[in-house]
Every structure is written in C-alpha cells, then in structure tokens.
Motif scaffolding. Structure first.
Motif, short mmCIF file in Angstrom:
data_model
loop_
_atom_site.label_atom_id
_atom_site.label_comp_id
_atom_site.label_asym_id
_atom_site.label_seq_id
_atom_site.Cartn_x
_atom_site.Cartn_y
_atom_site.Cartn_z
N PRO A 4 0.84 -1.21 0.00
CA PRO A 4 0.00 0.00 0.00
C PRO A 4 0.87 1.25 0.00
O PRO A 4 1.97 1.26 0.55
CB PRO A 4 -0.79 -0.11 1.31
N LEU A 5 0.38 2.28 -0.62
CA LEU A 5 1.04 3.58 -0.58
C LEU A 5 1.03 4.08 0.85
O LEU A 5 0.01 4.04 1.53
CB LEU A 5 0.28 4.55 -1.49
N CYS A 6 2.18 4.52 1.35
CA CYS A 6 2.25 5.06 2.71
C CYS A 6 2.35 6.58 2.62
O CYS A 6 3.27 7.12 2.00
CB CYS A 6 3.46 4.50 3.45
N ILE A 7 1.39 7.25 3.23
CA ILE A 7 1.32 8.70 3.18
C ILE A 7 1.42 9.26 4.59
O ILE A 7 0.65 8.88 5.48
CB ILE A 7 0.03 9.18 2.49
N MET A 8 2.36 10.16 4.78
CA MET A 8 2.50 10.85 6.06
C MET A 8 1.76 12.18 5.98
O MET A 8 1.95 12.96 5.04
CB MET A 8 3.98 11.10 6.37
N LEU A 9 0.89 12.42 6.95
CA LEU A 9 0.19 13.69 7.05
C LEU A 9 0.48 14.31 8.41
O LEU A 9 0.52 13.60 9.42
CB LEU A 9 -1.32 13.51 6.90
N VAL A 10 0.69 15.61 8.42
CA VAL A 10 0.99 16.32 9.66
C VAL A 10 0.06 17.53 9.75
O VAL A 10 0.16 18.46 8.96
CB VAL A 10 2.46 16.75 9.73
N ALA A 11 -0.86 17.49 10.72
CA ALA A 11 -1.76 18.62 10.98
C ALA A 11 -1.69 18.93 12.47
O ALA A 11 -1.69 18.02 13.30
CB ALA A 11 -3.19 18.29 10.58
N ARG A 88 11.40 5.89 10.26
CA ARG A 88 10.99 4.54 10.64
C ARG A 88 9.96 3.96 9.67
O ARG A 88 10.05 2.80 9.28
CB ARG A 88 10.41 4.59 12.05
N GLU A 89 8.98 4.77 9.25
CA GLU A 89 7.89 4.27 8.43
C GLU A 89 8.17 4.35 6.93
O GLU A 89 7.49 3.71 6.13
CB GLU A 89 6.60 5.06 8.74
N LYS A 90 9.13 5.19 6.53
CA LYS A 90 9.51 5.36 5.12
C LYS A 90 8.29 5.65 4.22
O LYS A 90 7.99 4.90 3.28
CB LYS A 90 10.25 4.12 4.62
N PRO A 91 7.56 6.74 4.49
CA PRO A 91 6.41 7.07 3.65
C PRO A 91 6.83 7.43 2.23
O PRO A 91 7.96 7.83 1.98
CB PRO A 91 5.78 8.27 4.36
N ASP A 92 5.89 7.28 1.31
CA ASP A 92 6.15 7.64 -0.08
C ASP A 92 6.09 9.15 -0.28
O ASP A 92 6.67 9.68 -1.23
CB ASP A 92 5.11 6.95 -0.98
N VAL A 93 5.38 9.84 0.59
CA VAL A 93 5.25 11.30 0.50
C VAL A 93 4.85 11.82 1.87
O VAL A 93 4.21 11.10 2.65
CB VAL A 93 4.19 11.69 -0.57
N ALA A 94 5.23 13.05 2.17
CA ALA A 94 4.78 13.72 3.39
C ALA A 94 3.98 14.94 2.99
O ALA A 94 4.40 15.72 2.12
CB ALA A 94 5.97 14.13 4.26
N ILE A 95 2.83 15.11 3.63
CA ILE A 95 1.95 16.25 3.36
C ILE A 95 1.80 17.03 4.66
O ILE A 95 1.27 16.51 5.65
CB ILE A 95 0.58 15.78 2.84
N LEU A 96 2.27 18.26 4.66
CA LEU A 96 2.29 19.10 5.86
C LEU A 96 1.20 20.15 5.72
O LEU A 96 1.23 20.98 4.80
CB LEU A 96 3.67 19.75 6.01
N VAL A 106 9.29 20.66 10.58
CA VAL A 106 9.20 19.27 10.14
C VAL A 106 9.79 19.12 8.73
O VAL A 106 10.56 18.20 8.46
CB VAL A 106 7.74 18.77 10.18
N ALA A 107 9.43 20.05 7.84
CA ALA A 107 9.94 20.00 6.47
C ALA A 107 11.46 20.05 6.44
O ALA A 107 12.11 19.32 5.68
CB ALA A 107 9.34 21.14 5.64
N GLN A 108 12.05 20.93 7.24
CA GLN A 108 13.50 21.05 7.28
C GLN A 108 14.15 19.72 7.67
O GLN A 108 15.14 19.29 7.07
CB GLN A 108 13.91 22.15 8.27
N ARG A 109 13.58 19.06 8.65
CA ARG A 109 14.14 17.79 9.12
C ARG A 109 13.93 16.67 8.10
O ARG A 109 14.81 15.83 7.89
CB ARG A 109 13.53 17.43 10.48
N LEU A 110 12.76 16.66 7.47
CA LEU A 110 12.50 15.63 6.47
C LEU A 110 13.46 15.75 5.30
O LEU A 110 13.98 14.75 4.79
CB LEU A 110 11.05 15.72 5.99
N MET A 117 12.49 11.92 -0.53
CA MET A 117 11.04 11.81 -0.32
C MET A 117 10.35 13.13 -0.69
O MET A 117 10.74 14.19 -0.19
CB MET A 117 10.74 11.47 1.14
N PRO A 118 9.32 13.11 -1.55
CA PRO A 118 8.60 14.35 -1.86
C PRO A 118 7.89 14.90 -0.62
O PRO A 118 7.30 14.14 0.15
CB PRO A 118 7.58 13.93 -2.93
N VAL A 119 7.98 16.20 -0.45
CA VAL A 119 7.30 16.89 0.65
C VAL A 119 6.35 17.92 0.04
O VAL A 119 6.76 18.75 -0.78
CB VAL A 119 8.30 17.58 1.59
N ILE A 120 5.11 17.82 0.42
CA ILE A 120 4.06 18.71 -0.10
C ILE A 120 3.52 19.55 1.04
O ILE A 120 3.23 19.05 2.12
CB ILE A 120 2.91 17.88 -0.72
#
Length: 390
Positions: A4-11, A88-96, A106-110, A117-120
């Motif tokens: 499955p696609l792994c998506i990281m979301l941060v709100a 740890r989770e190795k997401p395919d993308v991070a959405i902040l 968070v973006a700076q650290r990613l 990894m694409p950061v959106i």
C-alpha cells in the motif's frame, strides 16, 4: 502483491485536521482503502479516517510570538519526533498541512534526513498579507504547494515552488445534516427566541485572550435582553476549558460539542460572535450574520501591525475588500464595542439580511461551487507521485 502507498500527514490544529480528514477520504476513494495507509499527526477527524496520531495535536495549538518562544523547545522536540517517524515508516510522500511554524521545522528535518522523499505543503502562508519572504523559505524546503486561494500561485511560483490551486475545503462544507429546529427543541429554545452563538476559537491561547471580552459582551447583552439565548459550540481541542469557563457564568448558556451540533447551532443563530479564523467562513456558509473579534499578545500584535499589508483579517472581507462583517481587533475587541455591534444586528432584521447577502457574494468571489477541494488535492498528490487513481 504491491505494498500500500504510505502517506505521512501532519496537521497541528483543528482546521488542518478537517483538511487532512477530507484528503484522506479522497485518497481512499481514488486508490481504494486497501491500497493506502497513513501515518503522522492529526486530530479526531483524521483519526476517524484511519490515522493513529503520534501525539495529541492540541499541544501545538500555539498562537503569538511570546507563546511561540516559550513553546519552542516542545515544537523542536515534536518536529524531531515527526522526522524520526518518517525515517521509521519510510512514507512515499509527506503532506504538511497549514501551521507554518511547526510544519516548516518538520519539512527542514525531512529534507535533511530523507532528501529523496517528496514533501508537499497543503495551505500556503499568507504572504499576500504579510512576510512575503516566506515564499522563498518554503520553496527551499518543500517540493510542491497545494494552495486554497486563487491569488497564492504567483507569489510561490516566482520563488520556484510548483503550486496547484485545489480550492478551499471549507467552501465545500456540507451543512445538509444541520438541524437547527431539532437543536432548539432539545435545548428548550423557542422557535422565535433570539439566539446568539459564541465561537471563541480552537486554540488555548484564543480561549485565554478572546473569551474574556466575549464573556463581557454576552453579559452586557444578557442584562439588557434576559430572553437572549446563548449557545457556545466548543471545539474539541479546548472543550474542557470552554465548559469550565461557561459553567461559571451567572446566567444559563448551552455548551454543545461535536460537528453536527456545531453546524446546527450556526444555522440556528440569529447573530454569531466569532473568533477570527476558518469558523467565519463556516458561519457565512450557514447564513449567519456575525461580528468577528480577535486579540493577540501585545508584543506579537505590535510586530504584526508593522508587517500586515491588508486592512482585513476575515477571508470573505479580504475577497470583498470591505468590512462585510465588522472586525473588532485587539483594543477594539472589548465587551462594550462587541455588544454594541451584536445589538445592532439583533435589533435590525434588514441589517442582518443585508450582511448575509454580502457574505454570500463574497463567498462566490472566494470560489464557492467549484470542484471538491479534497478530491482536487488527492489528484494533485497522486500526480506528484506519478500515480493515477485506481
């Protein structure tokens, strides 16, 4: 069988949780629920869509310069934790989502730890209102921007950041389930009794700064109008604090919780008193005339006053370039002035009608009636990943 696609979301605040939940639902609809999993940070809405939040996002509901400085160690620690989660989770993308100060860290650290990894970023900082230099800062740390305003793109594309306008999810708010008649009946409020709906914000700092002048205004109105009914929808992030304050009021007020009662209260409102923020757009969609109030810490306000390049803080006022709803900011956000503006609307149905019409016109200028923003955002995310809908 593909993973499955792994998506990281941060709100980190209520409005971001709403957008995150909508995006998650749209991604599941486009990919199939079995083909996507989510990690990161969010609130109740995102939890309902399947996100196990790393911690309680209300810890990061911070507003104001001094408050931000005091909270800085916590912000850094939590940003570090988000980066560690991504490693740890190795997401395919991070959405902040929104929350400039925290999500930037968070973006700076990613980017430092997972450079491929694409950061959106979902929701742009309001560089058209203040601090235009943030466009270049954001462009250095994320790969794509999903904007909610038609006027965002030129600022960020000039800085080299690809930008997709997806629309404002608040404008697609579904109020069909709101039942103001049932709410009035349940709260023993007659169909013709005037109702003041008080929305004091979703951050602890807003409750601390904005609720006291709102309380003063309501007390003045109640002393002159004993029959005025007061409903206070409490955001989940501050519900305990709001209930504790309202319990100490010397008159009865109805505290309601949950999305359904919140929207029913908005529909039931004769007039609303609202903390500046997303809730003002929601109230306009519900057809409620309103008065908007806001207070910041004095140091924060003094600094921002030098930086702000717009006369308005409410989005539909910005769209209309007019004070469609009155804005009582800082020193003007006091009990007598608030009470006076609310009383004018309680006493004048023609004024209420004219304000609602002007709010409707401004909502149209903001893009109400366009494509579903959550679906557009999901398509944009998948395009960044080079994937289409399942």
């Amino acid at each position: 069988m593909s993973q499955p696609l792994c998506i990281m979301l941060v709100a980190a605040e209520a409005s971001g949780d709403d957008r995150g939940a909508g995006l998650m639902a749209a991604l599941k609809a486009q990919l199939g629920p079995e083909n996507v999993r989510f990690v990161g940070l969010g609130g109740q809405g995102m939890a309902a869509e399947g996100l196990a939040s790393a911690f309680d996002m209300s810890e990061l509901s911070i507003l104001g310069l001094l408050e931000g400085l005091l909270a800085y160690p916590k912000v850094v620690r939590r940003a570090d934790e988000m980066a560690a989660l991504a490693v740890r989770e190795k997401p395919d993308v991070a959405i902040l989502i929104d929350s400039w100060g925290f999500t930037l860290r968070v973006a700076q650290r990613l980017k430092a730890q997972l450079p491929d990894m694409p950061v959106i970023k979902y929701v742009a900082p309001q560089v058209w209102a203040s601090r235009p230099g943030r466009a270049a800062v954001l462009a250095r740390h994320v790969d794509h921007l999903l904007s909610i305003h038609t006027f965002d793109a030129p600022y960020f594309e000039k800085a080299g950041l690809p930008t997709t306008f997806v629309g404002n999810s608040t404008l697609s708010l579904d109020l069909s389930g709101a039942d103001p008649v049932a709410l009035r009946r349940r709260l023993a409020i007659g169909p013709d009794e005037p109702v003041l709906v008080v929305l004091p914000g979703s951050r602890p700092s807003e409750i601390a700064r904005v609720l006291p002048p709102f309380e003063e205004a309501v007390a003045l109105l109640k002393s002159a109008r004993p029959g005025l009914q007061v409903i206070v929808p409490a955001a989940a992030t501050v519900a305990d604090a709001v209930k504790a304050r309202v319990a100490g009021w010397p008159y009865r007020a109805h505290v309601v919780e949950g999305e359904a009662d919140r929207y029913s209260a908005m529909k039931a409102a004769t007039v609303a008193l609202a903390c500046s923020g997303t809730v003002t757009t929601e109230l306009a969609l519900a057809g409620a005339p309103m008065v908007v109030g806001y207070r910041l810490g004095p140091v924060t306000y003094a600094i921002l006053k030098r930086l702000i390049r717009t006369d308005y803080v409410t989005l539909f006022n910005i769209a209309a370039q007019d004070f469609v709803a009155p804005e009582l900011i800082q020193a003007d956000c006091n009990g007598p002035k608030i009470a006076r503006e609310i009383a004018r609307r309680l006493d004048d149905p023609d004024l209420r009608r004219a304000q609602v019409e002007a709010q409707d016109k401004a909502l149209a200028q903001m893009g109400r009636g366009g494509p579903d923003p959550s679906e557009a955002a999901a398509r944009a995310v998948l395009k960044v990943l080079g994937r289409g809908a399942a």
